[in-house]
Design an enzyme around this catalytic site. Structure first.
Site, PDB file in Angstrom:
ATOM      1  N   HIS A  77      30.859  28.736   0.793  1.00  0.00           N
ATOM      2  CA  HIS A  77      29.941  29.010   1.912  1.00  0.00           C
ATOM      3  C   HIS A  77      29.107  30.252   1.575  1.00  0.00           C
ATOM      4  O   HIS A  77      29.592  31.383   1.675  1.00  0.00           O
ATOM      5  CB  HIS A  77      30.746  29.230   3.201  1.00  0.00           C
ATOM      6  CG  HIS A  77      29.912  29.544   4.411  1.00  0.00           C
ATOM      7  ND1 HIS A  77      30.158  28.991   5.650  1.00  0.00           N
ATOM      8  CD2 HIS A  77      28.846  30.364   4.596  1.00  0.00           C
ATOM      9  CE1 HIS A  77      29.287  29.452   6.525  1.00  0.00           C
ATOM     10  NE2 HIS A  77      28.487  30.299   5.911  1.00  0.00           N
ATOM     11  N   HIS A  79      24.614  31.712   1.285  1.00  0.00           N
ATOM     12  CA  HIS A  79      23.227  31.497   1.756  1.00  0.00           C
ATOM     13  C   HIS A  79      22.283  31.968   0.657  1.00  0.00           C
ATOM     14  O   HIS A  79      21.734  33.067   0.731  1.00  0.00           O
ATOM     15  CB  HIS A  79      22.972  32.268   3.048  1.00  0.00           C
ATOM     16  CG  HIS A  79      23.751  31.760   4.215  1.00  0.00           C
ATOM     17  ND1 HIS A  79      23.230  30.889   5.147  1.00  0.00           N
ATOM     18  CD2 HIS A  79      25.037  31.978   4.589  1.00  0.00           C
ATOM     19  CE1 HIS A  79      24.155  30.602   6.055  1.00  0.00           C
ATOM     20  NE2 HIS A  79      25.272  31.255   5.733  1.00  0.00           N
ATOM     21  N   LYS A  82      18.570  33.123   1.357  1.00  0.00           N
ATOM     22  CA  LYS A  82      18.323  34.419   2.017  1.00  0.00           C
ATOM     23  C   LYS A  82      18.629  35.604   1.101  1.00  0.00           C
ATOM     24  O   LYS A  82      18.234  36.727   1.384  1.00  0.00           O
ATOM     25  CB  LYS A  82      19.230  34.572   3.243  1.00  0.00           C
ATOM     26  CG  LYS A  82      18.986  33.615   4.389  1.00  0.00           C
ATOM     27  CD  LYS A  82      19.793  34.105   5.610  1.00  0.00           C
ATOM     28  CE  LYS A  82      19.672  33.186   6.809  1.00  0.00           C
ATOM     29  NZ  LYS A  82      20.545  32.011   6.723  1.00  0.00           N
ATOM     30  N   HIS A 233      28.398  25.999  11.254  1.00  0.00           N
ATOM     31  CA  HIS A 233      28.608  27.395  11.666  1.00  0.00           C
ATOM     32  C   HIS A 233      28.926  27.372  13.161  1.00  0.00           C
ATOM     33  O   HIS A 233      28.040  27.094  13.970  1.00  0.00           O
ATOM     34  CB  HIS A 233      27.324  28.205  11.487  1.00  0.00           C
ATOM     35  CG  HIS A 233      27.044  28.662  10.093  1.00  0.00           C
ATOM     36  ND1 HIS A 233      26.735  27.816   9.071  1.00  0.00           N
ATOM     37  CD2 HIS A 233      27.009  29.914   9.567  1.00  0.00           C
ATOM     38  CE1 HIS A 233      26.519  28.525   7.970  1.00  0.00           C
ATOM     39  NE2 HIS A 233      26.676  29.794   8.238  1.00  0.00           N
ATOM     40  N   GLU A 236      30.493  31.870  16.196  1.00  0.00           N
ATOM     41  CA  GLU A 236      30.436  33.180  15.520  1.00  0.00           C
ATOM     42  C   GLU A 236      30.090  34.218  16.580  1.00  0.00           C
ATOM     43  O   GLU A 236      28.980  34.732  16.641  1.00  0.00           O
ATOM     44  CB  GLU A 236      29.403  33.145  14.395  1.00  0.00           C
ATOM     45  CG  GLU A 236      29.495  34.357  13.471  1.00  0.00           C
ATOM     46  CD  GLU A 236      28.520  34.291  12.311  1.00  0.00           C
ATOM     47  OE1 GLU A 236      27.773  33.311  12.205  1.00  0.00           O
ATOM     48  OE2 GLU A 236      28.516  35.254  11.513  1.00  0.00           O
ATOM     49  N   ASP A 333      29.732  34.087   1.947  1.00  0.00           N
ATOM     50  CA  ASP A 333      28.692  34.097   2.981  1.00  0.00           C
ATOM     51  C   ASP A 333      27.480  34.861   2.459  1.00  0.00           C
ATOM     52  O   ASP A 333      27.135  34.742   1.298  1.00  0.00           O
ATOM     53  CB  ASP A 333      29.242  34.659   4.300  1.00  0.00           C
ATOM     54  CG  ASP A 333      28.514  34.103   5.533  1.00  0.00           C
ATOM     55  OD1 ASP A 333      27.646  33.214   5.361  1.00  0.00           O
ATOM     56  OD2 ASP A 333      28.815  34.527   6.657  1.00  0.00           O
ATOM     57  N   ASN A 334      26.864  35.697   3.266  1.00  0.00           N
ATOM     58  CA  ASN A 334      25.605  36.337   2.877  1.00  0.00           C
ATOM     59  C   ASN A 334      25.837  37.489   1.902  1.00  0.00           C
ATOM     60  O   ASN A 334      26.849  38.179   1.993  1.00  0.00           O
ATOM     61  CB  ASN A 334      24.905  36.872   4.123  1.00  0.00           C
ATOM     62  CG  ASN A 334      24.644  35.770   5.137  1.00  0.00           C
ATOM     63  OD1 ASN A 334      25.570  35.287   5.758  1.00  0.00           O
ATOM     64  ND2 ASN A 334      23.414  35.357   5.260  1.00  0.00           N
TER      65      ASN A 334
HETATM   66 ZN   LIG Z   1      27.064  31.429   6.839  1.00  0.00          ZN
END
Ligand SMILES: [Zn+2]
Length: 440
Positions: A77, A79, A82, A233, A236, A333-334
């Site tokens: 997972h 991104h 971004k 998602h 959250e 994640d990010n």
């Molecule tokens: Zn995410």
């Protein structure tokens, strides 16, 4: 650079001697110590694991002196569209709403193929150097303004074939799937070999409303009609009344949805009553939902309030999910975008932080699988990322012997083997990104 403690080149047939392997990452039953580590000699022949024997079986080969050997990591997972945008678009207050507002402004102004591709590629090079071999990335998909994201994904998936196996998932609010644009987006996903995803929260009990259920059923039917897996998602938030995971699991059971579903975040289970959370966990087990937890991002974003010390770790109920038989993975994640100021696609960092944040220790148990074989199976990657005879020799070799040696330091001197060969992979310099996102 290949770390100096390891030979720069190897024959096609060699042994790694006196290795230690977490037994959760082995396919064979082997005696292990109290930390779950098995002592082994491992033979590599023509890029694959050819034999696994008790340590001390052979006298020739590379003596690892009890250093640990893991399969390459799976990051289930992230991104990548971004990534690395922080220098031009920081998150002013570090909150989730702050991140959303910053990304909306940045995406509208900058996200073309020429902008996304070098950042996406930079992220892949970081991951490769750290020992990751498979990645599932979410792509912001506000149809029709998502074509650049998916075009870059298809191009880099093909260009990186053999080094990093790439999957992609849509991310946009559930409401975006209501009309014709939703069907067009689902078609793009199907034509790209992707996974159908969305994001939603259900504050104030919204997830139990008929309108929400209609949207969710529409989303499920788009996936069913095209035979797509899902990655969502959900929840959250610190609002306990948001129960979209519960709604998703119930809908999957009612419709008899058979394709894999992975649910990310679901942070608020830890602020619900035990009764509510345990009931949702049982539904996930029944529906076959897998959970992926993003500990670094959620600890960064959740429970943040200026001038107030955070009281909450932001993670979901990983131990309870696991006890109920639900597969639990951890992921990056990010990285260096408004949702997380830090991160480098280093799954050893993710595992180390997850151990500390979620107390995945004493015993360490089989949590080592949560960054390797568990996400490989949950996402359906080709290679299942375990130490087994016949598996590709895609391995990460650490100097750390015990689990505390492994987790006390960043393991920056690790060696990555791909197809049995040491990888000469240095981390890319952040200065490369100055031309794309500006210098800090
Ligand atoms: Zn995410």
């Amino acid at each position: 650079m290949i770390p100096s403690w390891f030979p720069a080149s190897l024959p096609a047939d060699f042994w790694l001697r006196h290795a230690q392997v977490p037994s959760a990452l082995l396919d064979v039953a082997t005696a292990a110590d109290a930390e779950g580590l098995a002592r082994l000699d491992i033979r590599i022949t023509d890029g694959a694991i050819a034999a696994i024997a008790p340590a001390g079986t052979v006298r020739e080969g590379i003596d690892l002196d009890r250093g640990q050997v893991w399969p390459c990591f799976v990051d289930g997972h992230v991104h990548l569209d971004k990534t690395q945008t922080w220098p031009r678009r920081p998150n002013a207050d570090g909150t989730h709403p702050g991140a959303k507002a910053a990304v909306i402004a940045d995406r509208g102004k900058y996200y073309t193929e020429d902008d996304i591709e070098p950042r996406f590629d930079f992220g892949l090079r970081c991951a490769l150097a750290h020992g990751t071999a498979a990645i599932r990335t979410h792509l912001d998909s506000y149809w029709p303004n998502a074509k650049a994201h998916w075009a870059v994904f298809r191009r880099l998936r093909d260009a990186w074939s053999g080094r990093i196996e790439l999957q992609a998932v849509t991310i946009c609010p559930l409401e975006r799937f209501a009309g014709d644009d939703g069907a067009a987006l689902a078609d793009e996903v199907a034509n790209s070999g992707g996974v159908l995803g969305m994001t939603t929260t259900g504050e104030g009990g919204r997830a139990s409303s008929p309108e929400f259920q209609d949207l969710l059923d529409r989303f499920f039917s788009l996936a069913e009609d095209r035979g797509l897996a899902m990655d969502l998602h959900l929840d959250e938030t610190d609002d306990a009344s948001s129960r979209t995971l519960d709604a998703v699991a119930r809908t999957a059971i009612r419709r008899g949805f058979k394709a894999p579903i992975q649910a990310g975040h679901v942070c608020n289970l830890t602020v619900q009553s035990d009764e509510e959370a345990i009931s949702t966990i049982a539904l996930c087990a029944e529906a076959g939902v897998s959970i992926i937890n993003l500990p670094m991002c959620n600890m960064y974003l959740q429970g943040r309030e200026a001038g107030r010390t955070p009281r909450w770790r932001g993670i979901t109920m990983v131990h309870e999910f696991r006890a109920a038989g639900v597969p639990v993975s951890f992921a990056s994640d990010n990285c260096r975008d408004p949702f997380y100021a830090y991160g480098d696609y280093d799954m050893m960092e993710v595992y180390r932080e997850a151990v500390r944040i979620a107390q995945l220790d004493h015993p360490y148990g089989s949590w080592t699988a949560s960054v390797t074989r568990t996400p490989a199976a949950a996402c359906g990657f080709t290679e299942r990322r375990r130490i087994a005879i016949g598996a590709r020799a895609d391995l990460v070799l650490f100097r750390g012997r015990s689990m505390t040696e492994l987790l006390a330091r960043p393991q920056s001197d690790r060696v990555v083997l791909r197809d049995g060969k040491p990888l000469d992979a240095s981390l890319p310099d952040f200065r490369e990104m100055d031309a794309v996102v500006g210098a800090p």
